[in-house]
Design an enzyme around this catalytic site. Structure first.
Site, PDB file in Angstrom:
ATOM      1  CE1 TYR A 225      -4.102  -2.007   0.159  1.00 41.78           C
ATOM      2  CE2 TYR A 225      -2.721  -3.440   1.477  1.00 41.78           C
ATOM      3  CZ  TYR A 225      -3.872  -3.235   0.736  1.00 41.78           C
ATOM      4  OH  TYR A 225      -4.782  -4.246   0.581  1.00 41.78           O
ATOM      5  CB  CYS A 393      -9.137 -23.471   1.880  1.00 41.33           C
ATOM      6  SG  CYS A 393     -10.591 -22.761   2.682  1.00 41.33           S
TER       7      CYS A 393
END
Ligand SMILES: Cc1cc2nc3c(=O)[nH]c(=O)nc-3n(C[C@H](O)[C@H](O)[C@H](O)COP(=O)(O)O)c2cc1C
Length: 459
Positions: A225, A393
């Site tokens: 960022y 996941c």
């Protein structure tokens, strides 16, 4: 209490003047639970309460807007909380109080803008960055669960998809479809005047965080960022006082930290989160990060919170594997005299190893606490086998986050629904209850009638 190999996790630690009861911090995560117009929601109160009730010593909120500046507008796609102006203090103070009532300390993470990782979608202005260089997506750096095809379909793309297994071809196709967030737009070089405005505004943001009752404030300078874009040669080619030498590339960060300190005073906890490396050619490495950590210590910063990578190196920012940042953390922690928090260690044995070998002073857990809010309590009680272990996941959390949907978890059906569970309602504020009891005692009355919600162990 009998000795346990997990005892090092339960040694208290001080960050500045803030005493934290154990070594586990909850990593900042924007779960897309914020209410309309960037206000705190009841769902957020309950979600954090669950992790505080689960024994987490320190909660670090997701990145809130610490500034409300045109250059930061390019993140409007994500509905972060705000704390850049007085209007938001009341709501944010509810959040701090709520978490405190469950016995955890809470720091608020504050950002100055997404830099080149922002987007002009939804009518926002062109993103700004240290230099006009867009970020790229590299197929080998993608994370579990974020595949270009599924993203395109999830974003509502109904057109034909190329028939190929070649990930480069897929990515180059996906990058041409607006809204995929796969490759960055070319940003505009931020001006010195704009930098100075942001520096002032983030100081005011920190002042509001203190007023709202947070125990400390963490400056977001990680993950590619805006502030991160100044550190890296990959994104910073400036020739003014913000580019070139080490001191120049970290100048913006130090100016933000000094501004925050000016507004909160010497005794308030200030930390900073930066990536341990870019881990890409021409990027910075952990030796840069080590020097930066030391420099922050000299500036009076109270702790460092590491992460790693950026949108270009997503699999460092959201690791697919356990304890990926720990070796870099070990390098950075050597010779550092303020606490260092290392992210993404989910296995209690690895946490103990990191703490006892001085690789880190605290561990932050993100997705692991989405899946298992009771992680800390279960370790404390030796219920290791009962810990619901995050599989990294990303299916319920980050894959939904990037689509603007509230995060879920395939292992924890209650995440995102905590507001409907009574036990996460705010607990009584203890000092107030104590005062009532003391007053009764002073006037010679036995507090024989139990005060609703007050448990004997609270006294
Ligand atoms: C849904 C989601 C949102 C996140 N938002 C933030 C954020 O606002 N600020 C931040 O510094 N990191 C953010 N992160 C990164 C986490 O703080 C953490 O470093 C990362 O998930 C790796 O740790 P873990 O493996 O324990 O999840 C986010 C991660 C996820 C999954």
């Amino acid at each position: 209490m009998s000795k346990s190999k997990y005892d090092p996790i339960f040694e208290p630690i001080k960050i500045g003047n803030v005493e934290i009861k154990n070594r586990i911090a909850m990593a900042p995560m924007n779960m897309n639970y914020t209410g309309p117009q960037h206000y705190v929601s009841d769902q957020q109160l309950a979600y954090f309460a669950a992790r505080a009730k689960g024994g987490t010593g320190l909660i670090i909120t997701d990145a809130v807007f610490g500034v409300w500046h045109p250059t930061a507008d390019t993140y409007r796609k994500y509905n972060n909380m705000r704390l850049d102006n007085e209007l938001f203090v009341a709501g944010m103070s509810e959040l701090a109080e709520h978490i405190h009532s469950f016995g955890a300390k809470v720091f608020v993470q504050m950002a100055v803008g997404p830099g080149r990782q922002g987007t002009s979608e939804m009518g926002a202005v062109q993103p700004v960055s240290a230099s006009p260089i867009p970020y790229k997506t590299y197929p080998e750096n993608l994370i579990n669960g974020i595949e270009p095809f599924s993203m395109l379909r999830a974003l509502g793309y109904q057109g034909e998809l190329p028939v190929t297994d070649d990930i480069d071809e897929l990515l180059s196709f996906a990058n041409k479809v607006p809204g995929t967030h796969m490759n960055g737009e070319t940003p505009r070089e931020i001006t010195v005047e704009e930098i100075q405005e942001l520096v002032k505004e983030i100081g005011v943001g920190a002042k509001l965080a203190k007023r709202a009752g947070f125990d400390g404030v963490e400056l977001h300078a990680c993950h590619g960022y805006l502030i991160h874009s100044f550190f890296s040669h990959r994104s910073n080619r400036r020739t003014d006082q913000y580019g070139g030498s080490f001191e120049n590339r970290i100048r913006f960060l130090l100016e933000c930290l000094r501004s925050m300190r000016k507004y909160v005073g010497p005794d308030y906890a200030i930390g900073v989160r930066f990536s341990a490396s870019d881990n890409l050619p021409e990027g910075f490495d952990e030796h840069f990060a080590k020097r930066l950590a030391k420099r922050c210590e000299e500036e009076g910063v109270n702790y460092i919170h590491l992460s790693d990578g950026s949108y270009e190196k997503m699999n460092n920012f959201l690791p697919n594997e356990e304890a990926l940042t720990i070796d870099k953390s070990a390098v950075i922690n050597q010779g550092l005299n303020i606490p260092l928090i290392c992210p993404s260690v989910h296995n209690p044995d690895n946490v103990v190893d990191a703490l006892t070998k001085g690789k880190a002073d605290m561990i932050s857990i993100g997705r692991g606490l989405i899946a298992e809010p009771e992680w800390v309590n279960k370790v404390k009680e030796g219920r290791i086998k009962e810990i619901i272990r995050c599989t990294r996941c990303n299916k319920g959390c980050i894959s939904r986050f990037v689509l603007g949907l509230p995060c879920r978890c395939i292992l924890n059906p209650t995440v995102g629904q905590e507001r409907f569970i009574d036990e996460y309602m705010r607990r009584p504020i203890l000092p107030l209850k104590k005062r009532v009891w003391q007053t009764l005692a002073e006037v010679g009355k036995e507090p024989s009638v139990p005060i609703k919600g007050l448990r004997p162990e609270d006294l």
